[in-house]
Scaffold this motif. Structure first.
Motif, PDB file in Angstrom:
ATOM      1  N   GLU A 379     -35.250  -0.070  10.681  1.00 33.26           N
ATOM      2  CA  GLU A 379     -35.930  -1.034  11.547  1.00 33.26           C
ATOM      3  C   GLU A 379     -37.420  -1.003  11.225  1.00 33.26           C
ATOM      4  OE1 GLU A 379     -33.035  -0.534  15.465  1.00 33.26           O
ATOM      5  OE2 GLU A 379     -34.638   0.914  15.083  1.00 33.26           O
ATOM      6  N   ILE A 380     -38.021  -2.165  11.190  1.00 38.26           N
ATOM      7  CA  ILE A 380     -39.444  -2.288  10.867  1.00 38.26           C
ATOM      8  C   ILE A 380     -40.145  -2.950  12.044  1.00 38.26           C
ATOM      9  CG2 ILE A 380     -41.133  -3.204   9.235  1.00 38.26           C
ATOM     10  CD1 ILE A 380     -38.828  -3.494   7.208  1.00 38.26           C
ATOM     11  N   THR A 381     -41.112  -2.258  12.623  1.00 41.97           N
ATOM     12  CA  THR A 381     -41.869  -2.794  13.757  1.00 41.97           C
ATOM     13  C   THR A 381     -43.307  -3.066  13.311  1.00 41.97           C
ATOM     14  OG1 THR A 381     -40.547  -1.487  15.296  1.00 41.97           O
ATOM     15  CG2 THR A 381     -42.613  -2.395  16.124  1.00 41.97           C
ATOM     16  N   LEU A 382     -43.734  -4.299  13.472  1.00 38.18           N
ATOM     17  CA  LEU A 382     -45.093  -4.718  13.092  1.00 38.18           C
ATOM     18  C   LEU A 382     -45.880  -5.083  14.341  1.00 38.18           C
ATOM     19  CD1 LEU A 382     -47.272  -5.724  11.015  1.00 38.18           C
ATOM     20  CD2 LEU A 382     -46.099  -7.952  11.109  1.00 38.18           C
ATOM     21  N   VAL A 383     -47.080  -4.526  14.469  1.00 36.82           N
ATOM     22  CA  VAL A 383     -47.971  -4.839  15.595  1.00 36.82           C
ATOM     23  C   VAL A 383     -49.398  -4.976  15.056  1.00 36.82           C
ATOM     24  CG1 VAL A 383     -48.856  -4.111  17.843  1.00 36.82           C
ATOM     25  CG2 VAL A 383     -46.520  -3.492  17.172  1.00 36.82           C
ATOM     26  N   PHE A 399     -51.594 -10.956  11.315  1.00 36.94           N
ATOM     27  CA  PHE A 399     -50.180 -10.818  11.678  1.00 36.94           C
ATOM     28  C   PHE A 399     -49.318 -11.717  10.794  1.00 36.94           C
ATOM     29  CE2 PHE A 399     -46.409 -12.009  14.170  1.00 36.94           C
ATOM     30  CZ  PHE A 399     -45.893 -10.746  14.448  1.00 36.94           C
ATOM     31  N   LYS A 400     -49.773 -12.949  10.586  1.00 39.49           N
ATOM     32  CA  LYS A 400     -49.016 -13.883   9.744  1.00 39.49           C
ATOM     33  C   LYS A 400     -48.937 -13.387   8.297  1.00 39.49           C
ATOM     34  CE  LYS A 400     -48.535 -18.765   8.511  1.00 39.49           C
ATOM     35  NZ  LYS A 400     -48.108 -18.447   7.129  1.00 39.49           N
ATOM     36  N   VAL A 401     -50.044 -12.841   7.802  1.00 35.98           N
ATOM     37  CA  VAL A 401     -50.085 -12.325   6.433  1.00 35.98           C
ATOM     38  C   VAL A 401     -49.069 -11.193   6.258  1.00 35.98           C
ATOM     39  CG1 VAL A 401     -51.500 -10.917   4.884  1.00 35.98           C
ATOM     40  CG2 VAL A 401     -52.438 -13.019   5.833  1.00 35.98           C
ATOM     41  N   ALA A 402     -49.084 -10.233   7.180  1.00 39.33           N
ATOM     42  CA  ALA A 402     -48.155  -9.104   7.089  1.00 39.33           C
ATOM     43  C   ALA A 402     -46.722  -9.554   7.350  1.00 39.33           C
ATOM     44  CB  ALA A 402     -48.565  -8.028   8.082  1.00 39.33           C
ATOM     45  N   TYR A 403     -46.562 -10.452   8.324  1.00 31.75           N
ATOM     46  CA  TYR A 403     -45.241 -10.990   8.673  1.00 31.75           C
ATOM     47  C   TYR A 403     -44.589 -11.652   7.463  1.00 31.75           C
ATOM     48  CZ  TYR A 403     -41.816 -13.770  11.386  1.00 31.75           C
ATOM     49  OH  TYR A 403     -40.665 -14.343  11.889  1.00 31.75           O
ATOM     50  N   ASP A 404     -45.338 -12.511   6.803  1.00 29.91           N
ATOM     51  CA  ASP A 404     -44.808 -13.238   5.647  1.00 29.91           C
ATOM     52  C   ASP A 404     -44.449 -12.287   4.502  1.00 29.91           C
ATOM     53  OD1 ASP A 404     -45.089 -15.596   6.999  1.00 29.91           O
ATOM     54  OD2 ASP A 404     -46.951 -16.206   5.996  1.00 29.91           O
ATOM     55  N   ALA A 405     -45.276 -11.255   4.311  1.00 28.31           N
ATOM     56  CA  ALA A 405     -45.017 -10.301   3.226  1.00 28.31           C
ATOM     57  C   ALA A 405     -43.683  -9.596   3.440  1.00 28.31           C
ATOM     58  CB  ALA A 405     -46.145  -9.279   3.144  1.00 28.31           C
ATOM     59  N   ASP A 409     -39.814 -10.817   1.350  1.00 31.43           N
ATOM     60  CA  ASP A 409     -39.393  -9.866   0.332  1.00 31.43           C
ATOM     61  C   ASP A 409     -37.862  -9.871   0.223  1.00 31.43           C
ATOM     62  OD1 ASP A 409     -40.382  -7.428  -1.391  1.00 31.43           O
ATOM     63  OD2 ASP A 409     -38.580  -6.750  -0.346  1.00 31.43           O
ATOM     64  N   GLU A 410     -37.362 -10.205  -0.949  1.00 35.20           N
ATOM     65  CA  GLU A 410     -35.919 -10.366  -1.132  1.00 35.20           C
ATOM     66  C   GLU A 410     -35.158  -9.054  -1.012  1.00 35.20           C
ATOM     67  OE1 GLU A 410     -35.176 -12.376  -4.789  1.00 35.20           O
ATOM     68  OE2 GLU A 410     -36.169 -14.238  -4.165  1.00 35.20           O
ATOM     69  N   GLN A 411     -35.761  -7.976  -1.441  1.00 34.37           N
ATOM     70  CA  GLN A 411     -35.055  -6.699  -1.372  1.00 34.37           C
ATOM     71  C   GLN A 411     -34.902  -6.228   0.073  1.00 34.37           C
ATOM     72  OE1 GLN A 411     -36.365  -3.783  -4.198  1.00 34.37           O
ATOM     73  NE2 GLN A 411     -35.244  -2.105  -3.239  1.00 34.37           N
ATOM     74  N   LEU A 412     -35.912  -6.478   0.895  1.00 39.91           N
ATOM     75  CA  LEU A 412     -35.814  -6.113   2.310  1.00 39.91           C
ATOM     76  C   LEU A 412     -34.770  -6.960   3.023  1.00 39.91           C
ATOM     77  CD1 LEU A 412     -39.535  -5.576   3.433  1.00 39.91           C
ATOM     78  CD2 LEU A 412     -37.732  -3.853   3.326  1.00 39.91           C
ATOM     79  N   ALA A 413     -34.818  -8.258   2.768  1.00 42.60           N
ATOM     80  CA  ALA A 413     -33.854  -9.193   3.396  1.00 42.60           C
ATOM     81  C   ALA A 413     -33.713  -8.910   4.893  1.00 42.60           C
ATOM     82  CB  ALA A 413     -32.495  -9.088   2.702  1.00 42.60           C
ATOM     83  N   THR A 432     -33.195  -3.996   8.421  1.00 44.12           N
ATOM     84  CA  THR A 432     -32.889  -4.197   7.007  1.00 44.12           C
ATOM     85  C   THR A 432     -31.798  -3.221   6.596  1.00 44.12           C
ATOM     86  OG1 THR A 432     -33.730  -4.092   4.729  1.00 44.12           O
ATOM     87  CG2 THR A 432     -34.789  -2.665   6.343  1.00 44.12           C
ATOM     88  N   GLU A 433     -30.908  -3.672   5.732  1.00 44.71           N
ATOM     89  CA  GLU A 433     -29.851  -2.810   5.231  1.00 44.71           C
ATOM     90  C   GLU A 433     -30.247  -2.132   3.923  1.00 44.71           C
ATOM     91  OE1 GLU A 433     -26.096  -4.794   5.048  1.00 44.71           O
ATOM     92  OE2 GLU A 433     -26.247  -5.585   7.090  1.00 44.71           O
ATOM     93  N   CYS A 434     -31.486  -2.326   3.526  1.00 44.76           N
ATOM     94  CA  CYS A 434     -31.989  -1.689   2.307  1.00 44.76           C
ATOM     95  C   CYS A 434     -32.318  -0.229   2.612  1.00 44.76           C
ATOM     96  CB  CYS A 434     -33.226  -2.424   1.789  1.00 44.76           C
ATOM     97  SG  CYS A 434     -33.967  -1.684   0.324  1.00 44.76           S
ATOM     98  N   GLU A 435     -31.396   0.670   2.312  1.00 50.14           N
ATOM     99  CA  GLU A 435     -31.576   2.085   2.653  1.00 50.14           C
ATOM    100  C   GLU A 435     -32.732   2.727   1.892  1.00 50.14           C
ATOM    101  OE1 GLU A 435     -28.082   4.509   2.610  1.00 50.14           O
ATOM    102  OE2 GLU A 435     -26.788   2.902   3.349  1.00 50.14           O
ATOM    103  N   SER A 436     -33.005   2.241   0.698  1.00 48.51           N
ATOM    104  CA  SER A 436     -34.076   2.821  -0.116  1.00 48.51           C
ATOM    105  C   SER A 436     -35.458   2.277   0.258  1.00 48.51           C
ATOM    106  CB  SER A 436     -33.817   2.557  -1.597  1.00 48.51           C
ATOM    107  OG  SER A 436     -33.829   1.156  -1.869  1.00 48.51           O
TER     108      SER A 436
END
Length: 454
Positions: A379-383, A399-405, A409-413, A432-436
């Motif tokens: 889980e990724i929490t952005l504030v 917030f928009k800049v970090a949010y969009d990044a 990102d395709e790997q994060l999905a 995200t299901e990206c464990e790495s």
């Protein structure tokens, strides 16, 4: 009658004086005993570390800080950073002791002393090494006798371990060496040794260099078992006991060389590494007593990012890594509700003077991915705050800049967290299901996006 009365008074005063004297003596004994702690470390390694700390303080007081090298890891204060710093400081001071230019070196933990025990595995590993309790053998950043920016210019130099570049407050220091198992970002290109290599543990790289140089000496210095045990402990927990999926040939080869010098040499390496990994791993998971604030700060790394924006040329980012889900974290707040999580988080990021924070959490889904196994997710929490370096409009942009990044990102999905519809302004939680995709993956994404903000 008057004479008798005076005599009685004088005798009484004398008796009182004697009693007071005896009490005073008892009090002195009590005061002395108070500082004679029975948990002082034993063995050469503990004694050396404690004395290095003492001698550094003494030389600083005598205006001799320029004779010292500080070996430091990252501010997260994990076992790898602690061990790497201790090992290299020990090597520098011992390998040069019979030369014309002996080196004065001390390990510096860039983690405040009251945060070290938020990682129970640290406490256990240091007890294995027979170090003093309360980390009294270790020099912590909150024990430095002078402002870092001022002290850094006085030192002979610093050595970075488990970190690719110095924190901004150390940017004026002379960087002598770097050992890291992360990405090379180009800092201190003239440092020597300068080692960047993908291994499970930075301790592997430091121990290898130590052994290579030690074996070239005319006479080897004493290598205490406590130090060797600490090295094997750090490698074991970082590599899952030399699991091929998390380690490589270098980790195993260095472990073998260290193991051969230890008191365990009569046993099997894998057996010992399994034991260390299991014991330290169990301790690492023992976080039941930690509330949300402690969970946030136990593995917190921060960085200043320079931006092209003339309005706000510098932004402070903070990244937390928490091994339990956001739902479980909420349960550890007083009211056990979502608003309470953000209130505690806001208090901590205000204290840490953070503009943008990203918290990485790990959990398992209730629905199995494979029969008998649960799917691991992050889980990724952005504030983003608007009350430290940026105003409301700038905070919206950041917030928009970090949010969009993160979203792009395709790997994060990423997908919105189940409670995302209850979040407030400039707050977002994804799964995200990206464990790495740990903090090591997400932090550079956000930092790159912020650097481009104008």
């Amino acid at each position: 009658m008057r004479f008798k009365l005076i005599s009685v008074v004088l005798v009484g005063l004398f008796a009182t004086r004697v009693v007071c004297s005896e009490l005073s003596g008892t009090q002195e004994v009590l005061e002395t005993n108070r500082y004679q702690r029975p948990d002082t470390g034993v063995g050469h390694f503990s004694e050396w570390s404690r004395l290095q700390k003492k001698h550094f303080w003494e030389d600083w007081q005598r205006d001799k800080a320029s004779e010292w090298v500080l070996v430091m890891g990252n501010e997260g204060g994990d076992l790898d950073s602690i061990t790497s710093a201790l090992v290299w400081a020990y090597h520098l001071s011992h390998s040069t002791q019979n030369t014309s230019e002996p080196m004065k070196a001390v390990a510096l933990l860039q983690t405040p002393s009251d945060q070290l025990d938020l990682r129970p595995e640290n406490k256990l590993a240091l007890s294995y090494a027979h170090m003093s309790s309360e980390h009294r053998d270790l020099l912590n950043v909150n024990e430095l006798p002078e402002d870092v920016e001022t002290l850094s210019e006085k030192l002979k130099g610093i050595v970075l371990v488990d970190h690719p570049k110095p924190l901004r407050r150390w940017s004026d220091a002379n960087i002598l060496s770097i050992f890291d198992h992360h990405t090379d970002v180009g800092a201190a290109s003239d440092a020597s040794p300068r080692v960047f290599e993908q291994v499970a543990s930075c301790t592997t790289l430091v121990a290898r260099q130590m052994l290579d140089e030690l074996e070239q000496l005319d006479e080897e210095y004493h290598m205490p078992h406590e130090l060797l045990k600490l090295v094997l402990s750090a490698i074991a927990i970082d590599s899952d006991a030399l699991n091929p999926a998390k380690s490589n040939k270098t980790d195993k080869e260095v472990s073998k060389r260290i193991f051969a010098r230890s008191h365990w040499a009569h046993r099997h390496l894998q057996e010992v590494m399994n034991e260390l990994d299991e014991e330290l791993g169990d301790a690492k998971k023992d976080l039941g007593a930690l509330g949300l604030r402690d969970l946030l700060r136990r593995d917190w790394k921060a960085s200043f990012v320079d931006t092209p924006s003339p309005r706000t040329p510098t932004v402070h980012l903070g990244f937390a890594s928490i091994p339990i889900s956001v739902d479980e974290q909420i349960k550890r707040t007083e009211w056990q509700e979502l608003f309470n999580w953000f209130a505690v988080h806001a208090a901590w990021t205000a204290e840490a003077s953070t503009d943008i924070s990203v918290s990485m959490s790990k959990c398992k889904t209730t629905q199995p991915k494979i029969v008998g196994k649960k799917k691991k997710i992050r889980e990724i929490t952005l504030v983003v705050r608007d009350d430290i370096r940026v105003d409301d409009a700038q905070a919206d942009e950041l917030f928009k800049v970090a949010y969009d990044a993160i979203v792009n990102d395709e790997q994060l999905a990423v997908k919105p967290w189940h409670g995302a519809d209850k979040l407030g302004k400039r707050q977002m939680v994804w799964t995200t299901e990206c464990e790495s995709c740990s903090r090591k993956y997400v932090a550079p994404l956000v930092e790159k996006a912020v650097k481009a903000w104008s």
